[in-house]
Design an enzyme around this catalytic site. Structure first.
Site, PDB file in Angstrom:
ATOM      1  N   LYS A  62       1.002  -1.364  -0.101  1.00  0.00           N
ATOM      2  CA  LYS A  62       0.034   0.311  -0.211  1.00  0.00           C
ATOM      3  C   LYS A  62       1.093   1.172  -0.029  1.00  0.00           C
ATOM      4  O   LYS A  62       2.539   0.607   0.360  1.00  0.00           O
ATOM      5  CB  LYS A  62      -1.202   0.016   1.229  1.00  0.00           C
ATOM      6  N   TYR A  84      17.173  30.126  -0.077  1.00  0.00           N
ATOM      7  CA  TYR A  84      15.769  30.596   0.659  1.00  0.00           C
ATOM      8  C   TYR A  84      16.570  30.894   1.929  1.00  0.00           C
ATOM      9  O   TYR A  84      16.927  30.299   3.018  1.00  0.00           O
ATOM     10  CB  TYR A  84      15.085  30.226   0.423  1.00  0.00           C
TER      11      TYR A  84
END
Length: 370
Positions: A39, A265
């Site tokens: 999954k 940044y």
């Protein structure tokens, strides 16, 4: 989904490691049949890649969370048994029956609705899910379990009673009190009831640490096959498991910056002297978390740190000297005498290993090796 096959960032999945880990869990648990949970995009390793590796490695069946994952496996032309672990809408009962997909059922009402949607041309394989203490989904009363079994058997033209299961909340800890409480509830709910073909309670922890206490002919595991020791060192060191996943990229830009230059940044990192900085095409848009700024990746057999904020698609590393473009950068895996494991990344990010791997996005190119 856009898979980035034109950039040098790629994840490799080792078939040899998958085979080894399947053999380890079979030998430890004594299991005849292993279902592997694939999954959430194969725990981030790639649904199709992991399914192919698992089947080639000797698993009996695959387990998923939702119908769509099961259908993707059938479209992959995999014919092994597939179990859906979550609740599926009852109106899709016919689709699951036609595709020979096992549904986990947790209420009698679901069965009654599903019965109306089944033509009878194909029977729907049903696994009854029991809640013994996970508090998530499942029958909690023995009378309800017995009623559901009776309903399925009374409508044998549309249903096939194939499984009983539960899920342990804590099977990989040295404190076994809650595990024992759940196991006691399992017996109270099921002892004496008709036993189906798939009678499974063992997840990775129970399969490794409690094989003689739980039914173990059929087990339903996840993390251990991916090479992750479930107790994270508390009950075992995992030395016999092999890492399945490696993650590497290449530097696509290298420059020398003088002292006092900010990187990325907000300039949370500033060069303190002349420094060689390499740029690598991977970022938090791929699931390499911003919290991994400062983590040491491996270049040329030595550790080098990620510097500056990790951007969406790129990050920077501080180099000991100039390297040519195309030099390999190992995020997870072995380079020379050094290795970064998924557990190393998880510990740095203060997360569980499976949180790291399931966070890897689909645009990372995944390939099966060995």
């Amino acid at each position: 989904m856009v898979e980035a096959i034109t950039r040098p960032t790629e994840m490799t999945i080792s078939l040899a490691a998958v085979k080894n880990n399947i053999e380890v869990v079979k030998a430890t648990s004594g299991a005849d049949k292993v279902f592997l949970a694939v999954k959430s995009n194969g725990y981030g390793h790639g649904l199709h890649t992991m399914a192919e590796a698992a089947v080639a490695g000797g698993v009996y069946g695959l387990a998923v969370a939702i119908i769509d994952e099961a259908l993707a496996l059938r479209h992959q032309r995999l014919t092994v048994p597939i179990l859906i672990l979550g609740i599926s809408p009852a109106e899709y009962a016919e689709l699951m029956a036609v595709q020979h997909i096992m549904a986990t059922v947790v209420s009698i009402d679901w069965l009654k609705i599903a019965e109306q949607h089944l033509s009878g041309e194909q029977r729907l394989p049903v696994t009854l899910g029991l809640d013994t203490g996970m508090g998530r989904i499942g029958f909690r009363e023995r009378s309800e379990v017995a009623e559901a079994i009776a309903f399925v058997q009374a409508h044998a033209d549309k249903f096939e009673y194939v499984g009983l299961c539960t899920h342990f909340a804590e099977s990989d800890s040295s404190d076994t009190r809650y595990f024992e409480k759940q196991l006691k509830r399992w017996h109270a709910l099921t002892d004496g009831l008709p036993k189906p073909e798939y009678y499974h309670v063992a997840n990775s922890g129970a399969a490794l640490y409690h094989p003689n206490e739980v039914p173990h002919e059929v087990i339903r595991v996840g993390t251990v096959i991916y090479g992750i020791e479930p107790s994270r060192g508390e009950l075992a060191d995992g030395h016999d498991l092999m890492p399945v996943l490696s993650l590497r990229s290449q530097m696509n830009f290298v420059k020398k910056l003088p002292a006092g230059e900010g990187i990325s940044y907000s300039h949370i990192y500033t060069t303190s002297e002349d420094e060689w900085i390499g740029t690598v095409p991977i970022g938090y848009g791929d699931g390499w978390l911003r919290s991994l700024t400062g983590f040491n990746v491996i270049v040329d057999g030595q550790y080098v740190p990620i510097v500056g904020q990790i951007a969406m698609d790129q990050l920077m590393i501080r180099l000991p000297h100039e390297y040519p473009l195309g030099t390999t950068v190992t995020f997870i895996g072995v380079d020379g005498d050094l290795e970064n494991t998924v557990e190393d990344v998880a510990q740095y990010a203060k997360l569980a290993p499976w949180e790291i791997t399931t966070g890897f996005h689909e645009r990372i190119h995944r390939i099966l090796v060995d």
